[in-house]
Design a protein around this motif. Structure first.
Motif, PDB file in Angstrom:
ATOM      1  N   ALA A  91       0.845  -1.192   0.000  1.00 17.90           N
ATOM      2  CA  ALA A  91       0.000   0.000   0.000  1.00 17.90           C
ATOM      3  C   ALA A  91       0.882   1.243   0.000  1.00 17.90           C
ATOM      4  O   ALA A  91       1.859   1.321   0.733  1.00 17.90           O
ATOM      5  N   LYS A  92       0.541   2.220  -0.855  1.00 22.88           N
ATOM      6  CA  LYS A  92       1.307   3.460  -0.905  1.00 22.88           C
ATOM      7  C   LYS A  92       1.170   4.232   0.404  1.00 22.88           C
ATOM      8  O   LYS A  92       2.114   4.834   0.875  1.00 22.88           O
ATOM      9  N   ILE A  93      -0.047   4.206   0.962  1.00 23.62           N
ATOM     10  CA  ILE A  93      -0.298   4.840   2.257  1.00 23.62           C
ATOM     11  C   ILE A  93      -0.744   3.735   3.204  1.00 23.62           C
ATOM     12  O   ILE A  93      -1.875   3.259   3.135  1.00 23.62           O
ATOM     13  N   THR A  94       0.154   3.312   4.061  1.00 33.59           N
ATOM     14  CA  THR A  94      -0.059   2.139   4.904  1.00 33.59           C
ATOM     15  C   THR A  94      -1.340   2.217   5.713  1.00 33.59           C
ATOM     16  O   THR A  94      -2.091   1.249   5.799  1.00 33.59           O
ATOM     17  N   ARG A  95      -1.634   3.353   6.309  1.00 36.93           N
ATOM     18  CA  ARG A  95      -2.821   3.445   7.169  1.00 36.93           C
ATOM     19  C   ARG A  95      -4.129   3.339   6.394  1.00 36.93           C
ATOM     20  O   ARG A  95      -5.150   2.975   6.942  1.00 36.93           O
ATOM     21  N   LEU A  96      -4.099   3.614   5.081  1.00 38.02           N
ATOM     22  CA  LEU A  96      -5.305   3.480   4.258  1.00 38.02           C
ATOM     23  C   LEU A  96      -5.447   2.078   3.677  1.00 38.02           C
ATOM     24  O   LEU A  96      -6.545   1.618   3.418  1.00 38.02           O
ATOM     25  N   GLY A  97      -4.323   1.412   3.447  1.00 41.22           N
ATOM     26  CA  GLY A  97      -4.360   0.066   2.893  1.00 41.22           C
ATOM     27  C   GLY A  97      -4.831   0.056   1.452  1.00 41.22           C
ATOM     28  O   GLY A  97      -4.848   1.070   0.772  1.00 41.22           O
ATOM     29  N   VAL A  98      -5.223  -1.115   0.994  1.00 42.36           N
ATOM     30  CA  VAL A  98      -5.697  -1.313  -0.375  1.00 42.36           C
ATOM     31  C   VAL A  98      -6.970  -2.137  -0.304  1.00 42.36           C
ATOM     32  O   VAL A  98      -7.052  -3.091   0.460  1.00 42.36           O
ATOM     33  N   ASP A  99      -7.960  -1.776  -1.098  1.00 42.75           N
ATOM     34  CA  ASP A  99      -9.219  -2.512  -1.125  1.00 42.75           C
ATOM     35  C   ASP A  99      -9.066  -3.732  -2.040  1.00 42.75           C
ATOM     36  O   ASP A  99      -9.193  -3.626  -3.260  1.00 42.75           O
ATOM     37  N   ALA A 100      -8.769  -4.871  -1.441  1.00 44.82           N
ATOM     38  CA  ALA A 100      -8.512  -6.099  -2.198  1.00 44.82           C
ATOM     39  C   ALA A 100      -9.724  -6.521  -3.026  1.00 44.82           C
ATOM     40  O   ALA A 100      -9.567  -7.021  -4.140  1.00 44.82           O
ATOM     41  N   SER A 101     -10.923  -6.309  -2.515  1.00 45.14           N
ATOM     42  CA  SER A 101     -12.115  -6.726  -3.259  1.00 45.14           C
ATOM     43  C   SER A 101     -12.279  -5.898  -4.531  1.00 45.14           C
ATOM     44  O   SER A 101     -12.696  -6.413  -5.566  1.00 45.14           O
ATOM     45  N   ARG A 102     -11.929  -4.632  -4.477  1.00 47.37           N
ATOM     46  CA  ARG A 102     -12.008  -3.780  -5.671  1.00 47.37           C
ATOM     47  C   ARG A 102     -10.945  -4.185  -6.688  1.00 47.37           C
ATOM     48  O   ARG A 102     -11.224  -4.242  -7.888  1.00 47.37           O
ATOM     49  N   VAL A 103      -9.740  -4.461  -6.229  1.00 48.78           N
ATOM     50  CA  VAL A 103      -8.680  -4.939  -7.126  1.00 48.78           C
ATOM     51  C   VAL A 103      -9.126  -6.238  -7.786  1.00 48.78           C
ATOM     52  O   VAL A 103      -9.003  -6.408  -9.001  1.00 48.78           O
ATOM     53  N   ASN A 104      -9.674  -7.149  -6.996  1.00 48.88           N
ATOM     54  CA  ASN A 104     -10.150  -8.431  -7.516  1.00 48.88           C
ATOM     55  C   ASN A 104     -11.214  -8.225  -8.594  1.00 48.88           C
ATOM     56  O   ASN A 104     -11.151  -8.844  -9.659  1.00 48.88           O
ATOM     57  N   LEU A 105     -12.183  -7.367  -8.337  1.00 44.33           N
ATOM     58  CA  LEU A 105     -13.259  -7.107  -9.288  1.00 44.33           C
ATOM     59  C   LEU A 105     -12.706  -6.558 -10.605  1.00 44.33           C
ATOM     60  O   LEU A 105     -13.075  -7.022 -11.688  1.00 44.33           O
ATOM     61  N   ARG A 106     -11.809  -5.589 -10.519  1.00 42.13           N
ATOM     62  CA  ARG A 106     -11.241  -4.992 -11.731  1.00 42.13           C
ATOM     63  C   ARG A 106     -10.396  -5.997 -12.509  1.00 42.13           C
ATOM     64  O   ARG A 106     -10.439  -6.012 -13.745  1.00 42.13           O
ATOM     65  N   LEU A 107      -9.662  -6.843 -11.809  1.00 44.02           N
ATOM     66  CA  LEU A 107      -8.846  -7.851 -12.499  1.00 44.02           C
ATOM     67  C   LEU A 107      -9.723  -8.923 -13.131  1.00 44.02           C
ATOM     68  O   LEU A 107      -9.428  -9.407 -14.223  1.00 44.02           O
ATOM     69  N   GLN A 108     -10.815  -9.300 -12.455  1.00 44.18           N
ATOM     70  CA  GLN A 108     -11.761 -10.270 -13.038  1.00 44.18           C
ATOM     71  C   GLN A 108     -12.312  -9.741 -14.366  1.00 44.18           C
ATOM     72  O   GLN A 108     -12.415 -10.483 -15.349  1.00 44.18           O
ATOM     73  N   LYS A 109     -12.658  -8.458 -14.389  1.00 35.63           N
ATOM     74  CA  LYS A 109     -13.179  -7.851 -15.629  1.00 35.63           C
ATOM     75  C   LYS A 109     -12.116  -7.846 -16.719  1.00 35.63           C
ATOM     76  O   LYS A 109     -12.422  -8.057 -17.888  1.00 35.63           O
ATOM     77  N   LEU A 110     -10.874  -7.587 -16.335  1.00 40.25           N
ATOM     78  CA  LEU A 110      -9.783  -7.528 -17.303  1.00 40.25           C
ATOM     79  C   LEU A 110      -9.543  -8.885 -17.961  1.00 40.25           C
ATOM     80  O   LEU A 110      -9.381  -8.963 -19.178  1.00 40.25           O
ATOM     81  N   VAL A 111      -9.495  -9.934 -17.179  1.00 39.15           N
ATOM     82  CA  VAL A 111      -9.121 -11.241 -17.710  1.00 39.15           C
ATOM     83  C   VAL A 111     -10.279 -12.004 -18.358  1.00 39.15           C
ATOM     84  O   VAL A 111     -10.053 -13.005 -19.033  1.00 39.15           O
ATOM     85  N   SER A 112     -11.498 -11.553 -18.141  1.00 34.17           N
ATOM     86  CA  SER A 112     -12.632 -12.284 -18.714  1.00 34.17           C
ATOM     87  C   SER A 112     -12.923 -11.875 -20.147  1.00 34.17           C
ATOM     88  O   SER A 112     -12.434 -10.970 -20.692  1.00 34.17           O
TER      89      SER A 112
END
Length: 80
Positions: free
Chosen positions: A59-80
């Protein structure tokens, strides 16, 4: 197949694709970075007609983290 795991401020992305994939590794990295992470390592291997990608990001900003579910959704759309 897309699998995204979040461990504190670290994101682990595993992609399994056929050799005739319709996306590039660069597109995957762009999505991860747009969602607030910085890729620290990216590896791949090939077996028969499959490509296995393993990407680790922080995560670029550690205290904010990264939304893994959003990353997953966007990657699912990319690879399908």
């Amino acid at each position: 197949m897309v699998e995204v795991r979040e461990l504190d401020s670290t994101l682990e992305v595993i992609l399994v694709s056929g050799l005739q994939k319709n996306f590039t590794l660069q597109e995957v990295i762009i999505i991860i970075e747009e969602e607030g992470a910085q890729v620290v390592s990216a590896n791949y291997s090939t077996t028969d007609d499959m490509i296995f990608y393993m990407i680790r990001a922080q995560a670029k900003i550690t205290r904010l983290g990264v939304d893994a579910s959003r990353v997953n959704l966007r990657l699912q759309k990319l690879v399908s």
